[in-house]
Design a protein around this motif. Structure first.
Motif, PDB file in Angstrom:
ATOM      1  N   MET A  47       0.825  -1.196   0.000  1.00  0.00           N
ATOM      2  CA  MET A  47       0.000   0.000   0.000  1.00  0.00           C
ATOM      3  C   MET A  47       0.867   1.257   0.000  1.00  0.00           C
ATOM      4  O   MET A  47       1.861   1.342   0.713  1.00  0.00           O
ATOM      5  CB  MET A  47      -0.901   0.026   1.246  1.00  0.00           C
ATOM      6  N   LYS A  48       0.470   2.252  -0.783  1.00  0.00           N
ATOM      7  CA  LYS A  48       1.139   3.542  -0.812  1.00  0.00           C
ATOM      8  C   LYS A  48       0.295   4.546  -0.027  1.00  0.00           C
ATOM      9  O   LYS A  48      -0.911   4.666  -0.261  1.00  0.00           O
ATOM     10  CB  LYS A  48       1.320   4.029  -2.248  1.00  0.00           C
ATOM     11  N   ALA A  49       0.937   5.235   0.903  1.00  0.00           N
ATOM     12  CA  ALA A  49       0.232   6.228   1.708  1.00  0.00           C
ATOM     13  C   ALA A  49       0.989   7.546   1.674  1.00  0.00           C
ATOM     14  O   ALA A  49       2.218   7.567   1.514  1.00  0.00           O
ATOM     15  CB  ALA A  49       0.084   5.746   3.149  1.00  0.00           C
ATOM     16  N   TYR A  50       0.252   8.631   1.816  1.00  0.00           N
ATOM     17  CA  TYR A  50       0.857   9.962   1.800  1.00  0.00           C
ATOM     18  C   TYR A  50       0.326  10.756   2.985  1.00  0.00           C
ATOM     19  O   TYR A  50      -0.885  10.869   3.180  1.00  0.00           O
ATOM     20  CB  TYR A  50       0.528  10.702   0.511  1.00  0.00           C
ATOM     21  N   SER A  51       1.244  11.289   3.798  1.00  0.00           N
ATOM     22  CA  SER A  51       0.863  12.146   4.914  1.00  0.00           C
ATOM     23  C   SER A  51       1.148  13.597   4.566  1.00  0.00           C
ATOM     24  O   SER A  51       2.267  13.943   4.166  1.00  0.00           O
ATOM     25  CB  SER A  51       1.657  11.768   6.178  1.00  0.00           C
ATOM     26  N   ILE A  52       0.163  14.448   4.717  1.00  0.00           N
ATOM     27  CA  ILE A  52       0.387  15.868   4.448  1.00  0.00           C
ATOM     28  C   ILE A  52       1.108  16.540   5.626  1.00  0.00           C
ATOM     29  O   ILE A  52       1.516  17.691   5.539  1.00  0.00           O
ATOM     30  CB  ILE A  52      -0.927  16.617   4.120  1.00  0.00           C
ATOM     31  N   PHE A  53       1.265  15.800   6.727  1.00  0.00           N
ATOM     32  CA  PHE A  53       1.946  16.329   7.901  1.00  0.00           C
ATOM     33  C   PHE A  53       3.449  16.084   7.794  1.00  0.00           C
ATOM     34  O   PHE A  53       3.897  14.940   7.747  1.00  0.00           O
ATOM     35  CB  PHE A  53       1.413  15.666   9.177  1.00  0.00           C
ATOM     36  N   ASP A  54       4.243  17.165   7.802  1.00  0.00           N
ATOM     37  CA  ASP A  54       5.693  16.985   7.698  1.00  0.00           C
ATOM     38  C   ASP A  54       6.323  16.580   9.031  1.00  0.00           C
ATOM     39  O   ASP A  54       7.499  16.219   9.091  1.00  0.00           O
ATOM     40  CB  ASP A  54       6.374  18.240   7.140  1.00  0.00           C
ATOM     41  N   ASP A  55       5.525  16.638  10.119  1.00  0.00           N
ATOM     42  CA  ASP A  55       6.022  16.226  11.435  1.00  0.00           C
ATOM     43  C   ASP A  55       5.370  14.929  11.902  1.00  0.00           C
ATOM     44  O   ASP A  55       5.218  14.687  13.103  1.00  0.00           O
ATOM     45  CB  ASP A  55       5.770  17.334  12.455  1.00  0.00           C
ATOM     46  N   PHE A  56       5.003  14.087  10.944  1.00  0.00           N
ATOM     47  CA  PHE A  56       4.337  12.833  11.278  1.00  0.00           C
ATOM     48  C   PHE A  56       5.167  12.061  12.298  1.00  0.00           C
ATOM     49  O   PHE A  56       6.373  11.876  12.128  1.00  0.00           O
ATOM     50  CB  PHE A  56       4.113  12.002  10.011  1.00  0.00           C
ATOM     51  N   ILE A  87      -3.340  10.801   4.434  1.00  0.00           N
ATOM     52  CA  ILE A  87      -3.498  11.194   5.831  1.00  0.00           C
ATOM     53  C   ILE A  87      -3.552  12.709   5.866  1.00  0.00           C
ATOM     54  O   ILE A  87      -2.590  13.385   5.489  1.00  0.00           O
ATOM     55  CB  ILE A  87      -2.331  10.663   6.684  1.00  0.00           C
ATOM     56  N   ILE A  88      -4.691  13.250   6.289  1.00  0.00           N
ATOM     57  CA  ILE A  88      -4.936  14.687   6.213  1.00  0.00           C
ATOM     58  C   ILE A  88      -5.390  15.243   7.569  1.00  0.00           C
ATOM     59  O   ILE A  88      -5.579  14.489   8.527  1.00  0.00           O
ATOM     60  CB  ILE A  88      -6.012  15.017   5.152  1.00  0.00           C
ATOM     61  N   GLY A  89      -5.573  16.562   7.602  1.00  0.00           N
ATOM     62  CA  GLY A  89      -6.176  17.225   8.753  1.00  0.00           C
ATOM     63  C   GLY A  89      -7.388  18.008   8.302  1.00  0.00           C
ATOM     64  O   GLY A  89      -7.773  17.964   7.120  1.00  0.00           O
ATOM     65  N   THR A  90      -7.992  18.770   9.201  1.00  0.00           N
ATOM     66  CA  THR A  90      -9.208  19.516   8.854  1.00  0.00           C
ATOM     67  C   THR A  90      -8.925  20.657   7.880  1.00  0.00           C
ATOM     68  O   THR A  90      -9.844  21.183   7.258  1.00  0.00           O
ATOM     69  CB  THR A  90      -9.875  20.091  10.114  1.00  0.00           C
ATOM     70  N   GLY A 137      -8.297  24.038  21.355  1.00  0.00           N
ATOM     71  CA  GLY A 137      -8.591  23.093  22.425  1.00  0.00           C
ATOM     72  C   GLY A 137      -7.897  21.749  22.287  1.00  0.00           C
ATOM     73  O   GLY A 137      -7.306  21.233  23.232  1.00  0.00           O
ATOM     74  N   GLY A 138      -7.964  21.183  21.094  1.00  0.00           N
ATOM     75  CA  GLY A 138      -7.333  19.880  20.864  1.00  0.00           C
ATOM     76  C   GLY A 138      -6.006  19.994  20.153  1.00  0.00           C
ATOM     77  O   GLY A 138      -5.426  18.981  19.748  1.00  0.00           O
ATOM     78  N   GLY A 139      -5.506  21.221  20.015  1.00  0.00           N
ATOM     79  CA  GLY A 139      -4.306  21.431  19.205  1.00  0.00           C
ATOM     80  C   GLY A 139      -3.008  21.329  19.975  1.00  0.00           C
ATOM     81  O   GLY A 139      -2.087  22.111  19.734  1.00  0.00           O
ATOM     82  N   THR A 140      -2.910  20.406  20.905  1.00  0.00           N
ATOM     83  CA  THR A 140      -1.675  20.262  21.677  1.00  0.00           C
ATOM     84  C   THR A 140      -0.691  19.318  20.980  1.00  0.00           C
ATOM     85  O   THR A 140      -1.078  18.504  20.122  1.00  0.00           O
ATOM     86  CB  THR A 140      -1.962  19.710  23.084  1.00  0.00           C
ATOM     87  N   ILE A 141       0.551  19.410  21.374  1.00  0.00           N
ATOM     88  CA  ILE A 141       1.577  18.500  20.867  1.00  0.00           C
ATOM     89  C   ILE A 141       1.190  17.059  21.169  1.00  0.00           C
ATOM     90  O   ILE A 141       1.350  16.154  20.340  1.00  0.00           O
ATOM     91  CB  ILE A 141       2.948  18.831  21.508  1.00  0.00           C
ATOM     92  N   ASP A 142       0.652  16.840  22.365  1.00  0.00           N
ATOM     93  CA  ASP A 142       0.318  15.485  22.808  1.00  0.00           C
ATOM     94  C   ASP A 142      -0.853  14.905  22.009  1.00  0.00           C
ATOM     95  O   ASP A 142      -0.840  13.732  21.630  1.00  0.00           O
ATOM     96  CB  ASP A 142      -0.021  15.509  24.300  1.00  0.00           C
ATOM     97  N   THR A 143      -1.865  15.742  21.749  1.00  0.00           N
ATOM     98  CA  THR A 143      -2.986  15.281  20.926  1.00  0.00           C
ATOM     99  C   THR A 143      -2.507  14.895  19.541  1.00  0.00           C
ATOM    100  O   THR A 143      -2.928  13.877  18.975  1.00  0.00           O
ATOM    101  CB  THR A 143      -4.057  16.382  20.808  1.00  0.00           C
ATOM    102  N   ARG A 144      -1.641  15.717  18.981  1.00  0.00           N
ATOM    103  CA  ARG A 144      -1.132  15.467  17.625  1.00  0.00           C
ATOM    104  C   ARG A 144      -0.460  14.095  17.542  1.00  0.00           C
ATOM    105  O   ARG A 144      -0.709  13.311  16.631  1.00  0.00           O
ATOM    106  CB  ARG A 144      -0.145  16.570  17.260  1.00  0.00           C
ATOM    107  N   LYS A 145       0.370  13.790  18.522  1.00  0.00           N
ATOM    108  CA  LYS A 145       1.039  12.486  18.542  1.00  0.00           C
ATOM    109  C   LYS A 145       0.037  11.358  18.676  1.00  0.00           C
ATOM    110  O   LYS A 145       0.143  10.336  17.995  1.00  0.00           O
ATOM    111  CB  LYS A 145       2.043  12.430  19.699  1.00  0.00           C
ATOM    112  N   ARG A 146      -0.945  11.540  19.571  1.00  0.00           N
ATOM    113  CA  ARG A 146      -1.967  10.493  19.751  1.00  0.00           C
ATOM    114  C   ARG A 146      -2.770  10.286  18.478  1.00  0.00           C
ATOM    115  O   ARG A 146      -3.100   9.146  18.118  1.00  0.00           O
ATOM    116  CB  ARG A 146      -2.892  10.857  20.916  1.00  0.00           C
ATOM    117  N   MET A 147      -3.087  11.368  17.778  1.00  0.00           N
ATOM    118  CA  MET A 147      -3.851  11.256  16.535  1.00  0.00           C
ATOM    119  C   MET A 147      -3.079  10.467  15.482  1.00  0.00           C
ATOM    120  O   MET A 147      -3.620   9.572  14.826  1.00  0.00           O
ATOM    121  CB  MET A 147      -4.198  12.647  16.003  1.00  0.00           C
ATOM    122  N   PHE A 148      -1.803  10.791  15.316  1.00  0.00           N
ATOM    123  CA  PHE A 148      -0.987  10.100  14.318  1.00  0.00           C
ATOM    124  C   PHE A 148      -0.892   8.611  14.641  1.00  0.00           C
ATOM    125  O   PHE A 148      -0.994   7.756  13.748  1.00  0.00           O
ATOM    126  CB  PHE A 148       0.416  10.716  14.257  1.00  0.00           C
TER     127      PHE A 148
END
Length: 309
Positions: free
Chosen positions: A1-10, A51-54, A285-296
């Motif tokens: 499978m080929k996947a692409y993340s738009i997040f450069d800090d994945f 893999i995208i965000g809002t 509200g949900g834009g913390t460093i920790d949330t970001r890691k959990r989401m990924f």
């Protein structure tokens, strides 16, 4: 499978999860602007998974050349930025992250409660003016013993309820389907109608998805029933609440606090009153460093465990 993340800090741990699942992951180059609409369409066409965000809108016209299965994984709870044409829905699997931001958003909500109850903004302004706490319009209060009305019963609401119970608060809740949340009753939560809830609550916390059932739910009529010293906090989309009516009430009553965590809106910015009992933030509200890691990591685990590859 080929996947692409738009997040450069994945997240590196998320990358490891996908590598173990044989996913060939491409990560958006660091320092480059996020993909525009045409670039996003091309990414969707050339990868099995994106893999995208809002901030990335996936629209119906992006699927015209899609004839094989696709996964769209969004690092968010909401999915209203993704629209799949009816004719392509069987080809598309959408993954979101319903649990990852619950802790962060609940902490944000708790901080709003404390900010207002402890009169932090007013106290800081008084000190800067050389005035003592005797000049406060209202003395600071504790959360203990207060009644919170939680509108919604999803992951964020449950975490807020846990915090409220820890602080010794009485908890009321409204949800469209109370029968699905019996575990909350076991915690001592009382289910009420919306009208009953807003009339009895000292603090109101709105945590709802954005859909046809929730649009305009916190109406002018409902706001009119709130006490003049209510603390109102919303982390829901702007369409869920009547913010203009809330601001008018906050301007009329200095003890009525309004907190809303929403996307930037130029019309709202122009109408914002410069008063200490209103605090509008740009969807942090949900834009913390920790949330970001959990989401990924949640995304990576879902892609892996569901056997899409």
């Amino acid at each position: 499978m080929k996947a692409y993340s738009i997040f450069d800090d994945f997240d590196s741990k998320a990358i490891d999860i996908l590598k173990k699942a044989d996913v060939k992951l491409s990560i958006h180059p660091r320092g480059m602007c996020r993909p525009n609409k045409a670039e996003m369409k091309a990414i969707l066409e050339h990868n099995d998974c994106v893999i995208i965000g809002t901030g990335q809108k996936i629209s119906e016209d992006m699927f015209e050349n899609i004839i094989t299965p696709r996964i769209i994984a969004t690092a968010s709870v909401g999915m209203d930025h993704i629209t799949v044409p009816e004719s392509k829905k069987e080809l598309v699997t959408i993954i979101n992250t319903p649990k990852a931001n619950a802790q962060s958003v609940a902490e944000f909500t708790l901080s709003c409660m404390l900010y207002s109850c402890k009169r932090l903004a007013e106290s800081a302004a008084l000190y800067a003016q050389g005035k003592s706490n005797k000049e406060l319009s209202k003395k600071p209060e504790d959360l203990y013993g207060k009644t919170i009305g939680v509108i919604g019963a999803g992951n964020i609401s449950v975490r807020i309820i846990d915090f409220a119970i820890f602080f010794g608060m009485k908890v009321l809740c409204w949800t469209a389907h109370p029968e699905r949340h019996c575990e909350l009753q076991d915690k001592g939560v009382s289910f009420l109608t919306l009208n009953e809830l807003v009339q009895k609550a000292d603090i109101i916390s709105v945590n709802l998805p954005n859909n046809e059932e929730t649009k305009g739910l916190v109406s002018a009529s409902l706001i009119n029933q709130m006490h003049t010293d209510t603390i109102f906090i919303s982390v829901s989309r702007l369409a869920t609440i009547n913010l203009k009516e809330l601001l008018l009430k906050a301007e009329k009553y200095s003890s009525f606090y309004v907190f809303a965590d929403i996307y930037l809106n130029t019309e709202i910015i122009r109408e914002l009153p410069d008063i200490p009992n209103v605090l509008i933030t740009p969807h942090i509200g949900g834009g913390t460093i920790d949330t970001r890691k959990r989401m990924f990591r949640e995304i990576a685990e879902e892609i892996s465990k569901r056997g899409y590859i």
